[in-house]
Scaffold this motif. Structure first.
Motif, PDB file in Angstrom:
ATOM      1  N   THR A  74       0.414  69.801  41.301  1.00  0.00           N
ATOM      2  CA  THR A  74       0.013  71.205  41.164  1.00  0.00           C
ATOM      3  C   THR A  74      -1.460  71.445  41.454  1.00  0.00           C
ATOM      4  N   GLN A  75      -2.281  70.406  41.480  1.00  0.00           N
ATOM      5  CA  GLN A  75      -3.708  70.593  41.737  1.00  0.00           C
ATOM      6  C   GLN A  75      -4.106  70.177  43.141  1.00  0.00           C
ATOM      7  N   SER A  76      -3.219  69.593  43.875  1.00  0.00           N
ATOM      8  CA  SER A  76      -3.514  69.177  45.244  1.00  0.00           C
ATOM      9  C   SER A  76      -3.414  70.355  46.191  1.00  0.00           C
ATOM     10  N   PRO A  77      -4.405  70.571  47.059  1.00  0.00           N
ATOM     11  CA  PRO A  77      -4.326  71.698  47.997  1.00  0.00           C
ATOM     12  C   PRO A  77      -3.102  71.634  48.907  1.00  0.00           C
ATOM     13  N   LYS A  78      -2.650  70.424  49.228  1.00  0.00           N
ATOM     14  CA  LYS A  78      -1.509  70.287  50.119  1.00  0.00           C
ATOM     15  C   LYS A  78      -0.173  70.422  49.399  1.00  0.00           C
ATOM     16  N   MET A  79      -0.119  70.019  48.130  1.00  0.00           N
ATOM     17  CA  MET A  79       1.153  69.959  47.418  1.00  0.00           C
ATOM     18  C   MET A  79       1.351  71.081  46.406  1.00  0.00           C
TER      19      MET A  79
END
Length: 312
Positions: free
Chosen positions: A172-177
């Motif tokens: 939830t904190q990854s820009p891609k994921m």
């Protein structure tokens, strides 16, 4: 020889007398008084909880309102302010991305599951309940469950990836994921309703069509292309429009999983919440943003009504 007196016709009165019409109307109202009473109560509740908030929201969009001072009429300044806010365009772009990704998964996956369920001959009730079960869970419960799955420390997904010696993710904190993570939650939680509707439409397709196609040697994909999809065009179009309207109002998933400050997942509804309760504390800005969203969704709703009316 006596001559018969000619019969004199009474003058034409043009129908019943006014007194008789009033009596008939009075009896009709008396017979339906209870029905009118229930109808008036329903209209009153609808006006109080639906029409009044709608009109009140439009009025608020032209005011500066923080419930501390008296409302100030500012005209179109609220709309100018939100158009000047960089987050306005970010929120609409994120909402568009979420809608497209949710349609790719939430529109095609339920259809594929419905086709499979329609072919199952054993334990049909069990599999249908299993597919529909997430819809019966409260949305906040679903989000908290997936929040545990996405936990970057001891979450279920990272634990499985670690056991398989695969790289873990912040989810939830990854820009891609982050956006894909929200879409997975929304799809899992809501696909049961669409699957059941697809399944009901599949069962209404005449079996003779499939029997004739099998006699002609048609494969599964040919039957799907030439029989199933054409026979379900209407329900697929209706669900497409309904899912667009629903996904563009996504709020619980980004609010609970990524918060209101993550620029990668802030949506229109989250931005409305920010305007009203966190950053600006201005219900006028929130109402102006809501009016714009209402206009966009109104277009899709009008298309939906036109489609269903033409079908009728």
């Amino acid at each position: 020889m006596t001559s018969e007196r000619p019969k004199v016709r009474p003058p034409y009165s043009g129908g019943a007398s006014p007194a008789s019409r009033r009596d008939k109307l009075r009896r009709k109202l008396g017979d339906n008084a209870l029905g009118y009473l229930f109808m008036a109560a329903g209209i009153a509740c609808f006006a109080l909880f639906s029409w009044y908030p709608l009109v009140r929201g439009v009025i608020l969009s032209f005011q500066q309102v923080n419930f501390v001072t008296d409302p100030i009429w500012v005209g179109f300044d609220n709309f100018k302010a939100i158009f000047d806010d960089p987050l306005f365009y970010t929120a609409w772009w994120n909402t568009l991305k979420f809608t497209v990704l949710a349609l790719i998964l939430g529109y095609l996956v339920p259809f594929a599951i419905a086709v499979v369920l329609n072919e199952i001959r054993h334990f049909k009730g069990f599999f249908r309940i299993a597919v529909y079960l997430p819809v019966m869970l409260p949305p906040i419960v679903v989000v908290l469950l997936w929040k545990f799955f996405y936990d970057p420390g001891n979450g279920l997904f990272n634990t499985v990836l670690s056991a398989l010696h695969l790289p873990t993710s912040d989810w939830t904190q990854s820009p891609k994921m982050s956006m894909i993570s929200l879409v997975l939650v929304s799809t899992w939680a809501n696909m049961g309703g669409a699957t059941i509707m697809y399944l009901a439409a599949l069962q209404n397709i005449p079996g003779e069509l499939y029997e004739a196609a099998e006699l002609e040697g048609a494969s599964i994909w040919q039957r799907l292309r030439h029989i199933t999809i054409p026979q379900m065009r209407f329900i697929m179009l209706v669900l497409l429009l309904l899912q667009i309207v629903a996904t563009m109002q996504v709020f619980i998933e980004p609010y609970q999983l990524t918060g209101t400050t993550n620029p990668d997942t802030i949506t229109v509804m989250v931005l409305i919440y920010r305007y009203a309760f966190t950053v600006n504390n201005d219900f006028g800005l929130a109402a102006a943003m809501s009016v714009l969203l209402f206009i966009v969704l109104g277009v899709f709703s009008a298309v939906y009504l036109r489609v269903t009316r033409d079908k009728d």
